[in-house]
Write a protein that holds these residues in place. Structure first.
Motif, PDB file in Angstrom:
ATOM      1  N   THR A   1       0.830  -1.194   0.000  1.00 21.38           N
ATOM      2  CA  THR A   1       0.000   0.000   0.000  1.00 21.38           C
ATOM      3  C   THR A   1       0.870   1.252   0.000  1.00 21.38           C
ATOM      4  O   THR A   1       2.058   1.203   0.359  1.00 21.38           O
ATOM      5  CB  THR A   1      -0.923   0.059   1.227  1.00 21.38           C
ATOM      6  OG1 THR A   1      -0.112   0.185   2.412  1.00 21.38           O
ATOM      7  CG2 THR A   1      -1.801  -1.179   1.311  1.00 21.38           C
ATOM      8  N   THR A   2       0.262   2.357  -0.376  1.00 22.07           N
ATOM      9  CA  THR A   2       0.971   3.635  -0.323  1.00 22.07           C
ATOM     10  C   THR A   2       1.347   3.984   1.112  1.00 22.07           C
ATOM     11  O   THR A   2       2.368   4.633   1.347  1.00 22.07           O
ATOM     12  CB  THR A   2       0.101   4.742  -0.918  1.00 22.07           C
ATOM     13  OG1 THR A   2      -1.236   4.644  -0.384  1.00 22.07           O
ATOM     14  CG2 THR A   2       0.017   4.621  -2.433  1.00 22.07           C
ATOM     15  N   ASP A   3       0.547   3.540   2.076  1.00 18.78           N
ATOM     16  CA  ASP A   3       0.893   3.748   3.485  1.00 18.78           C
ATOM     17  C   ASP A   3       2.216   3.062   3.826  1.00 18.78           C
ATOM     18  O   ASP A   3       3.061   3.622   4.542  1.00 18.78           O
ATOM     19  CB  ASP A   3      -0.198   3.191   4.409  1.00 18.78           C
ATOM     20  CG  ASP A   3      -1.564   3.787   4.150  1.00 18.78           C
ATOM     21  OD1 ASP A   3      -2.026   3.691   2.994  1.00 18.78           O
ATOM     22  OD2 ASP A   3      -2.164   4.332   5.081  1.00 18.78           O
TER      23      ASP A   3
ATOM     24  N   HIS B   1       1.571   8.991  -1.226  1.00 17.30           N
ATOM     25  CA  HIS B   1       2.221   8.228  -0.153  1.00 17.30           C
ATOM     26  C   HIS B   1       2.050   9.021   1.139  1.00 17.30           C
ATOM     27  O   HIS B   1       2.801   9.963   1.416  1.00 17.30           O
ATOM     28  CB  HIS B   1       3.706   8.038  -0.443  1.00 17.30           C
ATOM     29  CG  HIS B   1       3.998   7.424  -1.775  1.00 17.30           C
ATOM     30  ND1 HIS B   1       3.270   6.370  -2.285  1.00 17.30           N
ATOM     31  CD2 HIS B   1       4.949   7.708  -2.712  1.00 17.30           C
ATOM     32  CE1 HIS B   1       3.760   6.037  -3.473  1.00 17.30           C
ATOM     33  NE2 HIS B   1       4.769   6.834  -3.751  1.00 17.30           N
TER      34      HIS B   1
ATOM     35  N   ASP C   1      -3.910   6.896   3.058  1.00 16.68           N
ATOM     36  CA  ASP C   1      -4.296   6.867   1.641  1.00 16.68           C
ATOM     37  C   ASP C   1      -4.817   5.481   1.269  1.00 16.68           C
ATOM     38  O   ASP C   1      -5.876   5.347   0.653  1.00 16.68           O
ATOM     39  CB  ASP C   1      -3.117   7.251   0.754  1.00 16.68           C
ATOM     40  CG  ASP C   1      -3.478   7.271  -0.723  1.00 16.68           C
ATOM     41  OD1 ASP C   1      -3.962   8.315  -1.190  1.00 16.68           O
ATOM     42  OD2 ASP C   1      -3.304   6.232  -1.406  1.00 16.68           O
ATOM     43  N   GLY C   2      -4.067   4.452   1.629  1.00  9.77           N
ATOM     44  CA  GLY C   2      -4.552   3.086   1.506  1.00  9.77           C
ATOM     45  C   GLY C   2      -4.612   2.507   0.116  1.00  9.77           C
ATOM     46  O   GLY C   2      -5.155   1.414  -0.067  1.00  9.77           O
ATOM     47  N   THR C   3      -4.063   3.192  -0.890  1.00  6.34           N
ATOM     48  CA  THR C   3      -4.104   2.655  -2.246  1.00  6.34           C
ATOM     49  C   THR C   3      -3.200   1.433  -2.360  1.00  6.34           C
ATOM     50  O   THR C   3      -2.049   1.457  -1.919  1.00  6.34           O
ATOM     51  CB  THR C   3      -3.655   3.722  -3.262  1.00  6.34           C
ATOM     52  OG1 THR C   3      -4.527   4.849  -3.170  1.00  6.34           O
ATOM     53  CG2 THR C   3      -3.689   3.168  -4.681  1.00  6.34           C
ATOM     54  N   VAL C   4      -3.720   0.372  -2.939  1.00  4.88           N
ATOM     55  CA  VAL C   4      -2.920  -0.825  -3.186  1.00  4.88           C
ATOM     56  C   VAL C   4      -2.140  -0.615  -4.482  1.00  4.88           C
ATOM     57  O   VAL C   4      -2.710  -0.278  -5.522  1.00  4.88           O
ATOM     58  CB  VAL C   4      -3.805  -2.076  -3.281  1.00  4.88           C
ATOM     59  CG1 VAL C   4      -2.956  -3.302  -3.642  1.00  4.88           C
ATOM     60  CG2 VAL C   4      -4.540  -2.306  -1.972  1.00  4.88           C
TER      61      VAL C   4
END
Length: 391
Positions: free
Chosen positions: A296-298, A335, A339-342
């Motif tokens: 993830t962006t995290d 980032h 944000d949580g984007t995979v």
């Protein structure tokens, strides 16, 4: 294997646009949309290949309708029809703009109402990092008269655009290669006693000579041991021994951006700035390594943040540590925590750790990468581990 010597052809084949639209329609199906209509230059260009310097004129709105099935429809001012006809587009509907009392609204309405109605929802550029290039009052008129509901289409549009095609990545890699070479050559072109503005002028010229189409973004700033911000400048400030010169660039090739910076020590670098530069170089390495499919962006943010915090950061006014890149200088995702984007294959991302290590003294690194099935791939030429010195 990346070949820096291969120059991608300008423009894209009809099959490239067919692939984009087919993927867009699968995403629209998941989001329950009968169509999307787009108005902004990057989105119009993404679906049609149409580009024009006439975008600088705000007088006329332009529309492209992407239906749930079938080919897109251009609903545009007559003045743009000859050039649009040179693209892969076949259905081009025009009006004699500008007509402020009805600038394409009724024609757009008729186009949308002529589509099959399954979900009763039409997506528009209403949300995250999107903008409408039409009068809002006209959007209200369309909304109030259309049989379908107009909803926020930005989640679907970004799902389409965040994942690039191979051809798009080749374009981004090419402009990254151009800017990387110009950055590497800059220390031989400027010297102590010149101004920030002169340094930027020389870099712009070199990037253009190497094949860039434009450089819409090139902030530069200098300061003793670091800089206070990274989004403004250049100014007329003279470069002095002990300064750090920061230059960022968003240059383009055939519409696609690079976005990365370089730092230069003027005359030499103090021990503290060298320590921070080393920490950020290592943080960049960690961010690149963390950007793998399925992460993830995290997680990418955390990989960089740990190193920055251990190095004694007192702040970072950028607010994130990198983002997406493509037809726009900055695109989702970000980032940052939450944000949580995979991350998936064929995303293009910037890796951008920065830290303020003393009041008004900040250093930032940035690289551009593409995500492959095997992990991240650098599109930029990696910054030197030791900061280059301008004498």
């Amino acid at each position: 294997m990346i070949n820096d010597d291969v120059i991608p052809r300008r423009g894209f084949s009809p099959s490239e646009f067919e692939t984009r639209v087919e993927r867009a329609q699968r995403i629209m199906q998941r989001h329950g949309l009968d169509a999307i209509f787009v108005t902004s230059p990057p989105n119009v260009r993404y679906f049609t290949g149409f580009d024009s310097q006439f975008w600088e004129s705000p007088t006329r709105p332009w529309f492209v309708v992407v239906p749930l099935s079938g080919r897109p429809v251009a609903v545009i001012p007559e003045i743009g029809a000859p050039e649009m006809a040179l693209t892969w587009m076949e259905d081009i509907r025009t009006w004699p703009a500008p007509v402020p009392e009805d600038d394409g609204v009724s024609l757009l309405k008729a186009t949308l109402e002529g589509l099959p109605r399954r979900f009763g929802r039409i997506g528009a550029e209403l949300g995250r990092e999107m903008s409408l290039r039409m009068p809002v009052i006209d959007l209200f008129r369309l909304r109030d008269s259309l049989g379908s509901e107009i909803v926020d289409g930005s989640p679907a549009i970004w799902a389409m655009r965040m994942v690039k095609t191979d051809a798009e990545i080749a374009h981004i890699h090419h402009i990254c290669t151009i800017a990387s070479a110009a950055y590497a050559a800059l220390p031989g072109q400027i010297s102590i006693g010149e101004s920030e503005r002169e340094a930027v002028r020389k870099l712009r010229i070199d990037i253009a000579r190497r094949g860039a189409d434009a450089t819409p973004f090139m902030p530069a700033i200098s300061g003793p041991g670091g800089v206070p911000q990274i989004v403004c400048g250049p100014h007329d400030r003279i470069l002095e021994t002990g300064d750090i010169l920061f230059i960022d660039t968003g240059s383009t090739f055939d519409g696609y951006f690079c976005d990365f910076d370089r730092n230069y020590a003027i005359g030499g670098i103090c021990a503290e700035a060298a320590r921070v530069h080393e920490a950020l170089w290592l943080a960049t390495e960690a961010g690149i390594a963390a950007a793998v499919p399925g992460a993830t962006t995290d997680a990418v943010w955390q990989a960089m943040s740990r190193i920055i915090e251990d190095a004694g950061a007192i702040g970072n006014n950028v607010g994130r540590l990198g983002h997406g890149l493509g037809l726009q200088l900055t695109e989702p995702p970000s980032h940052r925590p939450g944000d949580g984007t995979v991350i998936v294959e064929n995303m293009v991302l910037t890796i951008e750790p920065g830290m303020e290590y003393a009041p008004g003294k900040m250093i930032v690194h940035e690289e551009n990468i593409a995500i492959t099935a095997d992990g991240p791939r650098l599109l930029t030429r990696r910054a030197p581990r030791e900061m280059p010195v301008i004498r």
